[in-house]
Design an enzyme around this catalytic site. Sequence first.
Site, PDB file in Angstrom:
ATOM      1  N   ASP A 201      69.436  47.306  42.468  1.00 17.86           N
ATOM      2  CA  ASP A 201      69.395  47.660  43.883  1.00 17.86           C
ATOM      3  C   ASP A 201      68.314  48.719  44.125  1.00 17.86           C
ATOM      4  OD1 ASP A 201      71.024  49.267  42.265  1.00 17.86           O
ATOM      5  OD2 ASP A 201      72.431  49.713  43.867  1.00 17.86           O
TER       6      ASP A 201
ATOM      7  N   GLU B  99      67.287  58.682  34.520  1.00 20.93           N
ATOM      8  CA  GLU B  99      67.875  57.395  34.872  1.00 20.93           C
ATOM      9  C   GLU B  99      66.874  56.254  34.672  1.00 20.93           C
ATOM     10  OE1 GLU B  99      69.808  55.511  38.954  1.00 20.93           O
ATOM     11  OE2 GLU B  99      68.280  57.076  39.041  1.00 20.93           O
TER      12      GLU B  99
END
Length: 529
Positions: free
Chosen positions: A309, A493
Amino acid sequence: MIRARLLAVVSAAAWTVLAPFAMAQAPAAEIATPADTYQELFHQVQIRRLFPDGKTFVDATPRRDPAAILKDYRAHARFTDAELKRFVRANFVVPEAGAAPAPSAERTTLKAHVAQLWPHLTRDPVKPVAGGSALAMDKPFVVPGGRFREIYYWDSYFTMLGLKLDGRADLVESMIDDFGGLIDAYGHIPNGARTYYLSRSQPPFFYAMVGLSEASDPAVVKARVDLMRREHAFWMDGEKTLAPGKAYRRVVALPGGAVLNRYYDDRVTPRDESYREDLETAREASLATGRPPAEVFRDLRAGAESGWDFSSRWMADGEHLKTIRTTAIVPVDLNALMYGLEGAISTGCARIADAACVAEFDARAKARKAAMDAVLWDASRGVYLDWLWTGGERIDALSAATLYPLFVGAASPEQAKAVASATRAQLLASGGLRTTTRRTGQQWDTPNGWAPLQWVAVAGLRRYGESALAAEVSSRWLATVEREYRASGKMLEKYDVEEAKAGGGGEYPLQDGFGWTNGVTRALQESGN
Protein backbone atom coordinates in the site's frame (compact mmCIF):
# COMPACT_ATOMS: atom_id res chain seq x y z
CA MET A 1 -4.99 24.71 -0.29
CA ILE A 2 -8.28 24.60 -2.21
CA ARG A 3 -8.52 20.83 -1.76
CA ALA A 4 -7.74 21.12 1.93
CA ARG A 5 -10.48 23.73 2.39
CA LEU A 6 -12.97 21.59 0.47
CA LEU A 7 -12.32 18.71 2.84
CA ALA A 8 -12.25 20.90 5.92
CA VAL A 9 -15.72 22.30 5.29
CA VAL A 10 -17.27 18.85 4.95
CA SER A 11 -19.83 18.90 7.73
CA ALA A 12 -21.14 16.20 10.00
CA ALA A 13 -23.80 15.62 7.35
CA ALA A 14 -21.16 13.90 5.23
CA TRP A 15 -20.86 11.25 7.91
CA THR A 16 -24.54 10.42 7.52
CA VAL A 17 -23.85 9.67 3.86
CA LEU A 18 -20.91 7.38 4.62
CA ALA A 19 -22.31 5.64 7.70
CA PRO A 20 -24.79 3.29 5.96
CA PHE A 21 -21.94 1.71 3.97
CA ALA A 22 -20.51 0.39 7.24
CA MET A 23 -23.60 -1.77 7.71
CA ALA A 24 -24.41 -5.21 6.27
CA GLN A 25 -20.82 -6.39 6.29
CA ALA A 26 -19.30 -9.84 6.60
CA PRO A 27 -19.45 -10.92 10.30
CA ALA A 28 -15.98 -9.80 11.45
CA ALA A 29 -16.46 -6.50 9.64
CA GLU A 30 -19.62 -5.82 11.66
CA ILE A 31 -17.55 -5.16 14.78
CA ALA A 32 -17.53 -1.43 15.46
CA THR A 33 -14.48 0.55 14.47
CA PRO A 34 -13.68 4.04 15.79
CA ALA A 35 -15.50 5.49 12.76
CA ASP A 36 -18.63 3.54 13.71
CA THR A 37 -18.39 4.36 17.40
CA TYR A 38 -17.56 8.05 17.29
CA GLN A 39 -19.30 8.98 14.04
CA GLU A 40 -19.36 12.80 13.54
CA LEU A 41 -16.68 13.28 16.19
CA PHE A 42 -14.41 10.84 14.35
CA HIS A 43 -15.18 12.52 11.03
CA GLN A 44 -14.23 15.97 12.28
CA VAL A 45 -11.06 14.85 14.07
CA GLN A 46 -9.78 13.12 10.95
CA ILE A 47 -10.93 15.68 8.38
CA ARG A 48 -9.40 18.57 10.33
CA ARG A 49 -6.18 16.58 10.79
CA LEU A 50 -5.98 17.40 14.49
CA PHE A 51 -3.10 14.92 14.61
CA PRO A 52 -0.51 14.71 11.82
CA ASP A 53 -0.94 10.93 11.60
CA GLY A 54 -4.44 9.63 10.90
CA LYS A 55 -3.62 6.52 12.94
CA THR A 56 -3.25 8.49 16.20
CA PHE A 57 -6.92 9.03 17.03
CA VAL A 58 -8.03 5.54 15.95
CA ASP A 59 -5.54 4.06 18.42
CA ALA A 60 -6.73 6.27 21.29
CA THR A 61 -8.68 4.79 24.21
CA PRO A 62 -11.67 6.53 25.80
CA ARG A 63 -11.45 7.77 29.39
CA ARG A 64 -15.18 7.17 29.89
CA ASP A 65 -18.26 5.71 28.23
CA PRO A 66 -18.04 6.25 24.43
CA ALA A 67 -21.75 7.01 24.15
CA ALA A 68 -21.44 9.74 26.77
CA ILE A 69 -18.45 11.23 24.94
CA LEU A 70 -20.39 11.35 21.67
CA LYS A 71 -23.43 12.83 23.40
CA ASP A 72 -21.34 15.62 24.91
CA TYR A 73 -19.72 16.29 21.56
CA ARG A 74 -23.12 16.62 19.90
CA ALA A 75 -24.33 18.97 22.62
CA HIS A 76 -21.61 21.47 21.76
CA ALA A 77 -22.72 23.90 19.05
CA ARG A 78 -19.39 24.27 17.31
CA PHE A 79 -15.76 23.50 18.06
CA THR A 80 -12.76 25.40 16.84
CA ASP A 81 -9.78 23.18 16.05
CA ALA A 82 -8.16 24.10 19.36
CA GLU A 83 -11.35 23.38 21.30
CA LEU A 84 -11.83 20.06 19.55
CA LYS A 85 -8.29 19.01 20.33
CA ARG A 86 -8.79 19.89 24.00
CA PHE A 87 -12.05 17.91 23.99
CA VAL A 88 -10.30 14.88 22.51
CA ARG A 89 -7.41 14.99 24.96
CA ALA A 90 -9.80 15.40 27.88
CA ASN A 91 -11.84 12.37 26.82
CA PHE A 92 -9.23 10.03 25.34
CA VAL A 93 -5.82 8.68 26.16
CA VAL A 94 -4.01 9.67 22.98
CA PRO A 95 -0.98 7.51 22.14
CA GLU A 96 2.36 9.08 21.48
CA ALA A 97 4.41 8.08 18.46
CA GLY A 98 6.43 4.98 19.24
CA ALA A 99 10.16 5.25 18.84
CA ALA A 100 13.11 2.91 18.87
CA PRO A 101 15.77 3.54 21.50
CA ALA A 102 17.85 6.62 20.80
CA PRO A 103 20.91 5.59 18.80
CA SER A 104 24.06 5.42 20.87
CA ALA A 105 27.18 7.24 19.80
CA GLU A 106 29.00 3.96 19.39
CA ARG A 107 27.76 1.40 16.89
CA THR A 108 27.76 -2.25 17.76
CA THR A 109 27.36 -5.05 15.21
CA LEU A 110 24.07 -5.40 13.37
CA LYS A 111 23.56 -8.78 15.02
CA ALA A 112 24.00 -7.33 18.51
CA HIS A 113 21.86 -4.30 17.69
CA VAL A 114 18.95 -6.45 16.52
CA ALA A 115 19.18 -8.56 19.68
CA GLN A 116 18.93 -5.37 21.73
CA LEU A 117 15.82 -4.27 19.82
CA TRP A 118 13.68 -7.37 20.47
CA PRO A 119 12.81 -6.47 24.10
CA HIS A 120 11.96 -2.93 23.03
CA LEU A 121 9.52 -4.24 20.40
CA THR A 122 7.93 -6.92 22.60
CA ARG A 123 4.50 -6.23 24.07
CA ASP A 124 2.54 -7.86 26.88
CA PRO A 125 -0.87 -9.49 26.37
CA VAL A 126 -3.66 -7.04 25.57
CA LYS A 127 -7.05 -6.74 27.25
CA PRO A 128 -9.30 -4.52 25.11
CA VAL A 129 -10.84 -1.33 26.47
CA ALA A 130 -14.50 -0.71 25.60
CA GLY A 131 -14.64 1.89 22.86
CA GLY A 132 -10.98 1.37 21.95
CA SER A 133 -9.74 -0.32 18.80
CA ALA A 134 -7.25 -2.86 20.21
CA LEU A 135 -8.10 -6.55 19.86
CA ALA A 136 -7.39 -9.08 22.62
CA MET A 137 -3.98 -10.72 22.61
CA ASP A 138 -3.52 -13.58 25.06
CA LYS A 139 0.26 -13.90 24.83
CA PRO A 140 3.31 -11.65 24.35
CA PHE A 141 4.07 -10.52 20.81
CA VAL A 142 6.42 -8.32 18.79
CA VAL A 143 5.32 -5.16 16.98
CA PRO A 144 7.00 -3.63 13.92
CA GLY A 145 7.81 -0.37 15.71
CA GLY A 146 7.11 3.34 15.28
CA ARG A 147 3.43 4.09 14.62
CA PHE A 148 2.70 0.36 14.39
CA ARG A 149 1.74 -0.38 18.00
CA GLU A 150 0.00 -3.71 17.44
CA ILE A 151 0.86 -7.07 15.91
CA TYR A 152 0.66 -7.19 12.11
CA TYR A 153 -0.02 -10.24 10.03
CA TRP A 154 2.54 -10.65 7.27
CA ASP A 155 5.19 -8.55 9.02
CA SER A 156 5.31 -11.12 11.79
CA TYR A 157 6.59 -14.02 9.68
CA PHE A 158 9.69 -12.07 8.72
CA THR A 159 10.14 -10.85 12.29
CA MET A 160 9.92 -14.46 13.50
CA LEU A 161 12.84 -15.45 11.26
CA GLY A 162 15.09 -13.32 13.42
CA LEU A 163 13.44 -14.16 16.72
CA LYS A 164 14.06 -17.85 16.16
CA LEU A 165 17.72 -17.28 15.29
CA ASP A 166 18.17 -15.10 18.37
CA GLY A 167 16.90 -17.80 20.70
CA ARG A 168 13.38 -16.45 21.12
CA ALA A 169 11.44 -19.54 20.07
CA ASP A 170 9.12 -18.72 22.97
CA LEU A 171 7.97 -15.57 21.19
CA VAL A 172 7.59 -17.44 17.90
CA GLU A 173 5.24 -19.90 19.59
CA SER A 174 3.28 -17.24 21.46
CA MET A 175 2.78 -15.21 18.28
CA ILE A 176 1.57 -18.28 16.38
CA ASP A 177 -0.88 -18.87 19.23
CA ASP A 178 -2.00 -15.22 19.13
CA PHE A 179 -2.71 -15.50 15.41
CA GLY A 180 -4.53 -18.77 16.04
CA GLY A 181 -6.64 -16.93 18.59
CA LEU A 182 -7.55 -14.34 15.96
CA ILE A 183 -8.65 -17.09 13.55
CA ASP A 184 -10.72 -18.63 16.36
CA ALA A 185 -12.33 -15.30 17.18
CA TYR A 186 -12.90 -13.87 13.70
CA GLY A 187 -12.44 -16.65 11.15
CA HIS A 188 -9.30 -15.09 9.70
CA ILE A 189 -6.18 -13.17 10.64
CA PRO A 190 -6.82 -9.44 10.21
CA ASN A 191 -4.34 -6.98 8.73
CA GLY A 192 -3.42 -6.07 12.32
CA ALA A 193 -4.88 -6.46 15.79
CA ARG A 194 -7.29 -3.51 15.62
CA THR A 195 -11.03 -3.38 15.01
CA TYR A 196 -10.49 -1.15 11.99
CA TYR A 197 -8.39 -3.89 10.36
CA LEU A 198 -10.96 -6.68 10.79
CA SER A 199 -12.58 -6.29 7.37
CA ARG A 200 -9.42 -7.45 5.62
CA SER A 201 -6.49 -9.80 6.03
CA GLN A 202 -2.96 -9.68 4.61
CA PRO A 203 -0.76 -12.02 2.53
CA PRO A 204 -1.37 -15.47 4.09
CA PHE A 205 1.94 -16.35 5.73
CA PHE A 206 0.45 -18.16 8.73
CA TYR A 207 1.40 -21.54 7.29
CA ALA A 208 5.01 -20.36 6.97
CA MET A 209 4.97 -19.23 10.61
CA VAL A 210 3.77 -22.67 11.63
CA GLY A 211 6.65 -24.05 9.60
CA LEU A 212 9.07 -22.23 11.91
CA SER A 213 7.61 -23.93 14.97
CA GLU A 214 9.33 -26.84 16.65
CA ALA A 215 6.14 -28.01 18.34
CA SER A 216 5.59 -31.75 17.89
CA ASP A 217 2.69 -32.48 20.24
CA PRO A 218 0.07 -34.24 18.05
CA ALA A 219 -2.70 -32.15 19.57
CA VAL A 220 -0.86 -28.91 18.71
CA VAL A 221 -0.12 -30.13 15.20
CA LYS A 222 -3.76 -31.02 14.59
CA ALA A 223 -5.01 -27.74 16.03
CA ARG A 224 -2.73 -25.77 13.74
CA VAL A 225 -3.72 -27.78 10.69
CA ASP A 226 -7.34 -27.00 11.54
CA LEU A 227 -6.48 -23.30 11.82
CA MET A 228 -4.80 -23.34 8.41
CA ARG A 229 -7.88 -25.00 6.93
CA ARG A 230 -10.10 -22.31 8.45
CA GLU A 231 -7.89 -19.60 6.98
CA HIS A 232 -8.02 -21.31 3.60
CA ALA A 233 -11.83 -21.38 3.82
CA PHE A 234 -11.84 -17.61 4.51
CA TRP A 235 -9.85 -16.90 1.37
CA MET A 236 -11.94 -19.33 -0.72
CA ASP A 237 -15.38 -18.24 0.51
CA GLY A 238 -17.87 -18.39 -2.38
CA GLU A 239 -15.82 -20.64 -4.67
CA LYS A 240 -18.46 -23.36 -5.00
CA THR A 241 -21.20 -21.20 -6.46
CA LEU A 242 -19.09 -18.82 -8.54
CA ALA A 243 -19.83 -18.68 -12.25
CA PRO A 244 -16.91 -18.52 -14.72
CA GLY A 245 -15.73 -14.97 -15.32
CA LYS A 246 -17.19 -13.72 -12.03
CA ALA A 247 -15.75 -12.76 -8.65
CA TYR A 248 -17.01 -12.87 -5.09
CA ARG A 249 -15.11 -11.52 -2.12
CA ARG A 250 -11.58 -12.97 -2.52
CA VAL A 251 -12.23 -15.56 -5.24
CA VAL A 252 -12.24 -15.15 -9.02
CA ALA A 253 -13.45 -17.85 -11.42
CA LEU A 254 -11.52 -17.91 -14.67
CA PRO A 255 -13.43 -18.46 -17.94
CA GLY A 256 -12.49 -22.15 -17.88
CA GLY A 257 -13.83 -22.54 -14.33
CA ALA A 258 -10.54 -22.64 -12.37
CA VAL A 259 -10.61 -20.46 -9.24
CA LEU A 260 -7.84 -18.11 -8.17
CA ASN A 261 -7.71 -15.37 -5.54
CA ARG A 262 -7.65 -11.59 -5.36
CA TYR A 263 -7.20 -9.06 -2.60
CA TYR A 264 -10.40 -7.57 -1.20
CA ASP A 265 -11.97 -5.86 1.81
CA ASP A 266 -15.43 -6.35 3.25
CA ARG A 267 -16.06 -2.63 3.80
CA VAL A 268 -16.64 0.16 1.30
CA THR A 269 -15.84 3.17 3.46
CA PRO A 270 -12.62 5.16 3.87
CA ARG A 271 -10.06 3.38 6.00
CA ASP A 272 -10.31 4.65 9.58
CA GLU A 273 -6.54 5.13 9.82
CA SER A 274 -6.29 6.94 6.45
CA TYR A 275 -9.73 8.53 6.40
CA ARG A 276 -8.88 11.97 5.05
CA GLU A 277 -6.45 10.56 2.48
CA ASP A 278 -9.05 8.10 1.17
CA LEU A 279 -11.71 10.78 0.86
CA GLU A 280 -9.28 12.88 -1.14
CA THR A 281 -8.38 9.97 -3.45
CA ALA A 282 -12.06 9.16 -4.01
CA ARG A 283 -12.78 12.82 -4.75
CA GLU A 284 -10.00 12.91 -7.35
CA ALA A 285 -11.24 9.68 -8.93
CA SER A 286 -14.79 10.97 -9.08
CA LEU A 287 -13.73 14.24 -10.70
CA ALA A 288 -11.60 12.40 -13.25
CA THR A 289 -13.96 9.57 -14.23
CA GLY A 290 -17.18 9.83 -12.23
CA ARG A 291 -16.30 6.62 -10.45
CA PRO A 292 -18.43 5.86 -7.34
CA PRO A 293 -16.50 6.53 -4.10
CA ALA A 294 -17.45 3.12 -2.66
CA GLU A 295 -15.52 1.38 -5.46
CA VAL A 296 -12.45 3.50 -4.80
CA PHE A 297 -12.62 2.86 -1.05
CA ARG A 298 -12.87 -0.89 -1.64
CA ASP A 299 -9.84 -0.88 -3.92
CA LEU A 300 -7.80 1.25 -1.51
CA ARG A 301 -8.66 -1.18 1.28
CA ALA A 302 -7.83 -4.16 -0.92
CA GLY A 303 -4.48 -2.53 -1.66
CA ALA A 304 -3.90 -2.42 2.09
CA GLU A 305 -4.78 -6.12 2.32
CA SER A 306 -2.06 -6.81 -0.24
CA GLY A 307 0.56 -5.26 2.04
CA TRP A 308 1.72 -3.22 -0.98
CA ASP A 309 0.00 0.00 0.00
CA PHE A 310 0.48 1.45 -2.47
CA SER A 311 2.05 0.37 -5.74
CA SER A 312 1.80 0.90 -9.47
CA ARG A 313 0.71 -2.76 -9.56
CA TRP A 314 -2.78 -1.70 -8.56
CA MET A 315 -3.14 1.41 -10.76
CA ALA A 316 -4.90 1.32 -14.13
CA ASP A 317 -2.53 3.93 -15.55
CA GLY A 318 0.47 2.56 -13.63
CA GLU A 319 1.05 5.96 -12.10
CA HIS A 320 -1.79 7.65 -10.21
CA LEU A 321 -3.52 6.38 -7.07
CA LYS A 322 -6.88 7.71 -8.25
CA THR A 323 -6.86 4.92 -10.89
CA ILE A 324 -6.53 2.14 -8.30
CA ARG A 325 -8.24 -1.13 -9.30
CA THR A 326 -6.88 -3.74 -6.88
CA THR A 327 -9.96 -5.94 -6.88
CA ALA A 328 -9.80 -6.26 -10.68
CA ILE A 329 -6.46 -8.03 -10.42
CA VAL A 330 -5.48 -11.67 -9.77
CA PRO A 331 -2.05 -11.18 -8.15
CA VAL A 332 0.98 -13.45 -8.43
CA ASP A 333 2.05 -13.22 -4.78
CA LEU A 334 -1.32 -14.03 -3.23
CA ASN A 335 -1.89 -17.08 -5.42
CA ALA A 336 1.63 -18.35 -4.83
CA LEU A 337 1.05 -18.12 -1.08
CA MET A 338 -2.28 -19.91 -1.43
CA TYR A 339 -0.41 -22.68 -3.26
CA GLY A 340 2.02 -22.79 -0.34
CA LEU A 341 -0.87 -22.89 2.13
CA GLU A 342 -2.51 -25.78 0.27
CA GLY A 343 0.76 -27.71 0.26
CA ALA A 344 1.27 -27.06 3.97
CA ILE A 345 -2.25 -28.28 4.78
CA SER A 346 -1.60 -31.45 2.79
CA THR A 347 1.67 -32.03 4.66
CA GLY A 348 -0.01 -31.36 8.01
CA CYS A 349 -2.87 -33.67 7.21
CA ALA A 350 -0.38 -36.40 6.35
CA ARG A 351 1.14 -35.97 9.82
CA ILE A 352 -2.24 -36.56 11.44
CA ALA A 353 -3.15 -39.40 9.03
CA ASP A 354 -6.09 -37.62 7.38
CA ALA A 355 -5.93 -39.18 3.91
CA ALA A 356 -9.04 -37.43 2.58
CA CYS A 357 -7.58 -34.04 3.49
CA VAL A 358 -4.26 -34.91 1.83
CA ALA A 359 -6.04 -35.88 -1.38
CA GLU A 360 -8.18 -32.73 -1.38
CA PHE A 361 -5.36 -30.27 -0.85
CA ASP A 362 -2.95 -32.04 -3.18
CA ALA A 363 -5.62 -31.68 -5.86
CA ARG A 364 -6.20 -28.05 -4.95
CA ALA A 365 -2.51 -27.22 -5.18
CA LYS A 366 -2.20 -29.02 -8.52
CA ALA A 367 -5.20 -27.16 -9.94
CA ARG A 368 -3.89 -23.82 -8.67
CA LYS A 369 -0.49 -24.36 -10.26
CA ALA A 370 -2.14 -25.17 -13.58
CA ALA A 371 -4.26 -22.03 -13.36
CA MET A 372 -1.24 -19.92 -12.41
CA ASP A 373 0.66 -21.28 -15.38
CA ALA A 374 -2.29 -20.53 -17.63
CA VAL A 375 -2.85 -16.87 -16.73
CA LEU A 376 0.05 -15.60 -14.60
CA TRP A 377 3.02 -17.08 -16.47
CA ASP A 378 4.25 -15.06 -19.45
CA ALA A 379 6.43 -17.47 -21.41
CA SER A 380 7.56 -14.81 -23.87
CA ARG A 381 9.06 -12.67 -21.12
CA GLY A 382 9.95 -15.49 -18.76
CA VAL A 383 8.21 -13.92 -15.75
CA TYR A 384 5.06 -14.20 -13.67
CA LEU A 385 2.74 -11.21 -14.12
CA ASP A 386 -0.50 -10.14 -12.45
CA TRP A 387 -3.71 -10.93 -14.35
CA LEU A 388 -6.43 -8.37 -15.04
CA TRP A 389 -9.41 -10.68 -14.70
CA THR A 390 -11.88 -7.96 -15.73
CA GLY A 391 -10.01 -7.56 -19.02
CA GLY A 392 -8.77 -11.09 -19.57
CA GLU A 393 -5.11 -10.14 -19.96
CA ARG A 394 -1.80 -10.07 -18.14
CA ILE A 395 -0.62 -6.69 -16.88
CA ASP A 396 2.70 -5.89 -18.50
CA ALA A 397 4.44 -4.62 -15.37
CA LEU A 398 7.21 -6.59 -13.70
CA SER A 399 7.51 -6.58 -9.91
CA ALA A 400 9.28 -8.52 -7.19
CA ALA A 401 6.07 -10.54 -6.85
CA THR A 402 7.38 -12.59 -9.78
CA LEU A 403 9.65 -14.40 -7.32
CA TYR A 404 6.87 -15.70 -5.06
CA PRO A 405 6.23 -18.87 -7.12
CA LEU A 406 9.90 -19.74 -6.56
CA PHE A 407 9.53 -19.08 -2.83
CA VAL A 408 6.68 -21.60 -2.56
CA GLY A 409 8.00 -24.13 -5.07
CA ALA A 410 5.30 -23.59 -7.70
CA ALA A 411 7.72 -22.88 -10.56
CA SER A 412 9.28 -25.46 -12.85
CA PRO A 413 13.09 -25.47 -13.10
CA GLU A 414 12.79 -23.77 -16.50
CA GLN A 415 10.44 -21.10 -15.17
CA ALA A 416 12.72 -20.45 -12.22
CA LYS A 417 15.74 -20.04 -14.49
CA ALA A 418 13.86 -17.52 -16.64
CA VAL A 419 12.65 -15.57 -13.60
CA ALA A 420 16.19 -15.44 -12.25
CA SER A 421 17.43 -14.02 -15.54
CA ALA A 422 14.73 -11.33 -15.60
CA THR A 423 15.37 -10.52 -11.96
CA ARG A 424 19.06 -9.93 -12.57
CA ALA A 425 18.39 -7.81 -15.62
CA GLN A 426 15.50 -5.68 -14.36
CA LEU A 427 15.00 -5.88 -10.60
CA LEU A 428 18.50 -6.10 -9.14
CA ALA A 429 19.80 -2.69 -8.07
CA SER A 430 23.08 -1.71 -6.45
CA GLY A 431 21.48 -1.79 -3.00
CA GLY A 432 19.22 -4.82 -3.27
CA LEU A 433 16.05 -5.91 -5.03
CA ARG A 434 13.73 -3.29 -6.53
CA THR A 435 10.04 -3.59 -5.70
CA THR A 436 8.90 -2.67 -9.22
CA THR A 437 10.48 -1.08 -12.26
CA ARG A 438 8.26 2.00 -12.08
CA ARG A 439 8.97 5.25 -10.24
CA THR A 440 5.68 6.77 -9.03
CA GLY A 441 6.44 8.19 -5.59
CA GLN A 442 4.44 5.38 -4.01
CA GLN A 443 6.34 3.45 -1.37
CA TRP A 444 5.91 0.04 -3.03
CA ASP A 445 7.62 1.13 -6.25
CA THR A 446 11.19 1.75 -7.28
CA PRO A 447 13.56 2.98 -5.90
CA ASN A 448 12.34 1.40 -2.66
CA GLY A 449 13.29 -2.06 -1.53
CA TRP A 450 11.64 -3.94 1.32
CA ALA A 451 13.02 -6.59 3.64
CA PRO A 452 10.26 -9.19 3.06
CA LEU A 453 10.75 -9.08 -0.69
CA GLN A 454 14.50 -9.57 -0.31
CA TRP A 455 13.88 -12.70 1.76
CA VAL A 456 11.25 -14.09 -0.60
CA ALA A 457 13.67 -13.58 -3.49
CA VAL A 458 16.72 -15.03 -1.76
CA ALA A 459 14.86 -18.06 -0.38
CA GLY A 460 13.13 -18.68 -3.71
CA LEU A 461 16.31 -18.40 -5.78
CA ARG A 462 18.17 -20.72 -3.44
CA ARG A 463 15.36 -23.23 -3.63
CA TYR A 464 16.01 -23.57 -7.37
CA GLY A 465 19.79 -23.55 -7.21
CA GLU A 466 20.22 -19.93 -8.28
CA SER A 467 22.67 -19.42 -5.44
CA ALA A 468 24.89 -16.82 -7.11
CA LEU A 469 22.02 -14.41 -7.73
CA ALA A 470 20.61 -15.10 -4.27
CA ALA A 471 23.96 -14.21 -2.75
CA GLU A 472 24.09 -11.02 -4.82
CA VAL A 473 20.66 -9.86 -3.62
CA SER A 474 21.53 -10.75 -0.03
CA SER A 475 24.93 -9.06 0.06
CA ARG A 476 23.71 -5.89 -1.62
CA TRP A 477 20.75 -5.59 0.74
CA LEU A 478 22.81 -6.24 3.85
CA ALA A 479 25.29 -3.59 2.72
CA THR A 480 22.43 -1.09 2.40
CA VAL A 481 21.12 -1.89 5.88
CA GLU A 482 24.62 -1.73 7.34
CA ARG A 483 25.35 1.59 5.68
CA GLU A 484 22.21 3.22 7.06
CA TYR A 485 22.80 1.74 10.50
CA ARG A 486 26.33 3.17 10.57
CA ALA A 487 25.00 6.55 9.47
CA SER A 488 21.94 6.87 11.72
CA GLY A 489 21.93 3.98 14.18
CA LYS A 490 18.51 2.92 12.87
CA MET A 491 16.91 -0.15 11.34
CA LEU A 492 14.36 1.23 8.87
CA GLU A 493 11.07 0.02 7.46
CA LYS A 494 12.27 0.44 3.84
CA TYR A 495 15.33 1.56 1.90
CA ASP A 496 16.17 3.24 -1.39
CA VAL A 497 18.06 0.47 -3.19
CA GLU A 498 19.15 2.74 -6.03
CA GLU A 499 21.22 4.97 -3.75
CA ALA A 500 21.51 2.70 -0.68
CA LYS A 501 19.84 5.15 1.69
CA ALA A 502 16.60 5.61 3.62
CA GLY A 503 13.46 4.94 1.58
CA GLY A 504 10.64 7.39 0.91
CA GLY A 505 7.05 7.77 -0.24
CA GLY A 506 3.87 6.54 1.40
CA GLU A 507 1.15 7.99 3.59
CA TYR A 508 3.27 8.42 6.72
CA PRO A 509 6.87 9.28 7.69
CA LEU A 510 9.60 6.66 7.46
CA GLN A 511 9.43 4.33 10.47
CA ASP A 512 12.30 2.87 12.41
CA GLY A 513 12.39 -0.13 14.72
CA PHE A 514 11.88 -2.25 12.62
CA GLY A 515 10.50 -5.76 13.00
CA TRP A 516 10.78 -7.30 9.57
CA THR A 517 14.04 -5.55 8.71
CA ASN A 518 15.53 -6.93 11.93
CA GLY A 519 14.30 -10.44 11.21
CA VAL A 520 15.39 -10.57 7.57
CA THR A 521 18.77 -9.05 8.41
CA ARG A 522 19.42 -11.83 10.91
CA ALA A 523 18.15 -14.50 8.53
CA LEU A 524 20.36 -13.32 5.68
CA GLN A 525 23.37 -13.02 7.97
CA GLU A 526 22.86 -16.50 9.33
CA SER A 527 22.27 -18.15 5.97
CA GLY A 528 25.31 -16.52 4.41
CA ASN A 529 25.55 -14.42 1.30
